[in-house]
Write a protein that holds these residues in place. Structure first.
Motif, PDB file in Angstrom:
ATOM      1  N   THR A 108      58.933 -25.263 120.585  1.00 17.17           N
ATOM      2  CA  THR A 108      59.307 -24.548 119.359  1.00 17.17           C
ATOM      3  C   THR A 108      58.074 -24.426 118.468  1.00 17.17           C
ATOM      4  O   THR A 108      58.057 -24.918 117.336  1.00 17.17           O
ATOM      5  CB  THR A 108      60.464 -25.258 118.630  1.00 17.17           C
ATOM      6  N   ARG A 125      54.495 -21.877 117.324  1.00 20.02           N
ATOM      7  CA  ARG A 125      54.002 -20.502 117.162  1.00 20.02           C
ATOM      8  C   ARG A 125      52.977 -20.127 118.217  1.00 20.02           C
ATOM      9  O   ARG A 125      52.871 -18.969 118.595  1.00 20.02           O
ATOM     10  CB  ARG A 125      53.322 -20.334 115.798  1.00 20.02           C
ATOM     11  N   PHE A 151      59.515 -21.139 123.044  1.00 19.10           N
ATOM     12  CA  PHE A 151      60.611 -20.646 122.212  1.00 19.10           C
ATOM     13  C   PHE A 151      60.150 -20.602 120.754  1.00 19.10           C
ATOM     14  O   PHE A 151      60.612 -21.379 119.904  1.00 19.10           O
ATOM     15  CB  PHE A 151      61.819 -21.565 122.395  1.00 19.10           C
ATOM     16  N   ASN A 179      60.797 -18.697 118.416  1.00 20.56           N
ATOM     17  CA  ASN A 179      61.818 -18.287 117.451  1.00 20.56           C
ATOM     18  C   ASN A 179      62.218 -19.430 116.530  1.00 20.56           C
ATOM     19  O   ASN A 179      62.636 -19.202 115.405  1.00 20.56           O
ATOM     20  CB  ASN A 179      63.088 -17.813 118.161  1.00 20.56           C
ATOM     21  N   LEU A 180      62.124 -20.667 117.027  1.00 24.79           N
ATOM     22  CA  LEU A 180      62.537 -21.821 116.233  1.00 24.79           C
ATOM     23  C   LEU A 180      61.358 -22.528 115.573  1.00 24.79           C
ATOM     24  O   LEU A 180      61.453 -23.699 115.206  1.00 24.79           O
ATOM     25  CB  LEU A 180      63.331 -22.806 117.094  1.00 24.79           C
ATOM     26  N   SER A 193      57.625 -19.387 110.281  1.00 25.13           N
ATOM     27  CA  SER A 193      56.798 -18.175 110.241  1.00 25.13           C
ATOM     28  C   SER A 193      55.339 -18.571 109.990  1.00 25.13           C
ATOM     29  O   SER A 193      55.067 -19.667 109.475  1.00 25.13           O
ATOM     30  CB  SER A 193      57.280 -17.259 109.117  1.00 25.13           C
ATOM     31  N   GLU A 227      64.781 -19.635 106.625  1.00 22.72           N
ATOM     32  CA  GLU A 227      64.389 -18.839 107.802  1.00 22.72           C
ATOM     33  C   GLU A 227      65.362 -19.056 108.952  1.00 22.72           C
ATOM     34  O   GLU A 227      65.764 -18.117 109.629  1.00 22.72           O
ATOM     35  CB  GLU A 227      62.968 -19.203 108.252  1.00 22.72           C
ATOM     36  N   ASP A 267      69.983 -14.139 113.573  1.00 27.34           N
ATOM     37  CA  ASP A 267      69.532 -14.405 114.950  1.00 27.34           C
ATOM     38  C   ASP A 267      69.165 -15.868 115.147  1.00 27.34           C
ATOM     39  O   ASP A 267      69.503 -16.467 116.164  1.00 27.34           O
ATOM     40  CB  ASP A 267      68.339 -13.518 115.322  1.00 27.34           C
ATOM     41  N   ARG A 268      68.458 -16.460 114.191  1.00 26.17           N
ATOM     42  CA  ARG A 268      68.067 -17.869 114.300  1.00 26.17           C
ATOM     43  C   ARG A 268      69.304 -18.763 114.270  1.00 26.17           C
ATOM     44  O   ARG A 268      69.399 -19.717 115.041  1.00 26.17           O
ATOM     45  CB  ARG A 268      67.120 -18.282 113.166  1.00 26.17           C
ATOM     46  N   GLU A 302      70.963 -18.743 117.589  1.00 25.55           N
ATOM     47  CA  GLU A 302      70.199 -19.534 118.573  1.00 25.55           C
ATOM     48  C   GLU A 302      70.476 -21.028 118.381  1.00 25.55           C
ATOM     49  O   GLU A 302      70.659 -21.759 119.365  1.00 25.55           O
ATOM     50  CB  GLU A 302      68.713 -19.221 118.461  1.00 25.55           C
TER      51      GLU A 302
END
Length: 135
Positions: free
Chosen positions: A22, A24, A45, A47-48, A51, A77, A82-83, A86
């Motif tokens: 998880t 970036r 992944f 997404n988790l 940013s 966030e 979507d988050r 998930e």
């Protein structure tokens, strides 16, 4: 069946299942083919992860007030539709299979994975016993 939460690059525990990164960015200087073998992650992944702007903020958070501001912003966030879905999926999967979430940070208390742990617990996730995976 449960989620373990670990520092990426740490030795794998028996039965921890698929390791999700998880983060970036992939690990520097490690060929993609070796991410899993070197105990980083099996599946990336991002997404988790926070940013890029929030990551900068977190790195500069040196006191409790700034860290709490980071936590609030990261929760916001992760509250985006979507988050949130998930996280719902991962919480449900934790009741059926073993898997691991991780980040590079040394100290979970000062890492987004501590917030992920809280968010997943709020959704009824099951956590592994022992080590960093303890709920």
């Amino acid at each position: 069946m449960a989620i373990s939460i670990v520092r990426l690059g740490s030795p794998r525990a028996p039965g921890e299942g698929v390791r999700l990164g998880t983060v970036r960015r992939p690990p520097r200087g490690v060929p993609k083919a070796e991410f899993g073998r070197r105990d980083f992650y099996d599946v990336w992944f991002p997404n988790l992860s926070p940013s890029p702007e929030l990551m900068k903020f977190a790195r500069a958070a040196m006191d409790a007030s700034s860290w709490n501001a980071f936590r609030r912003r990261f929760r916001a966030e992760m509250g985006e539709p979507d988050r949130a879905r998930e996280l719902d999926v991962l919480a449900a999967l934790s009741r059926q299979s073993d898997f691991t979430l991780g980040c590079y940070c040394e100290d979970e208390a000062h890492c987004h994975r501590s917030v992920l742990r809280e968010l997943l617990a709020e959704r009824g996730a099951v956590f592994a016993r022992g080590g960093e995976g303890t709920s």
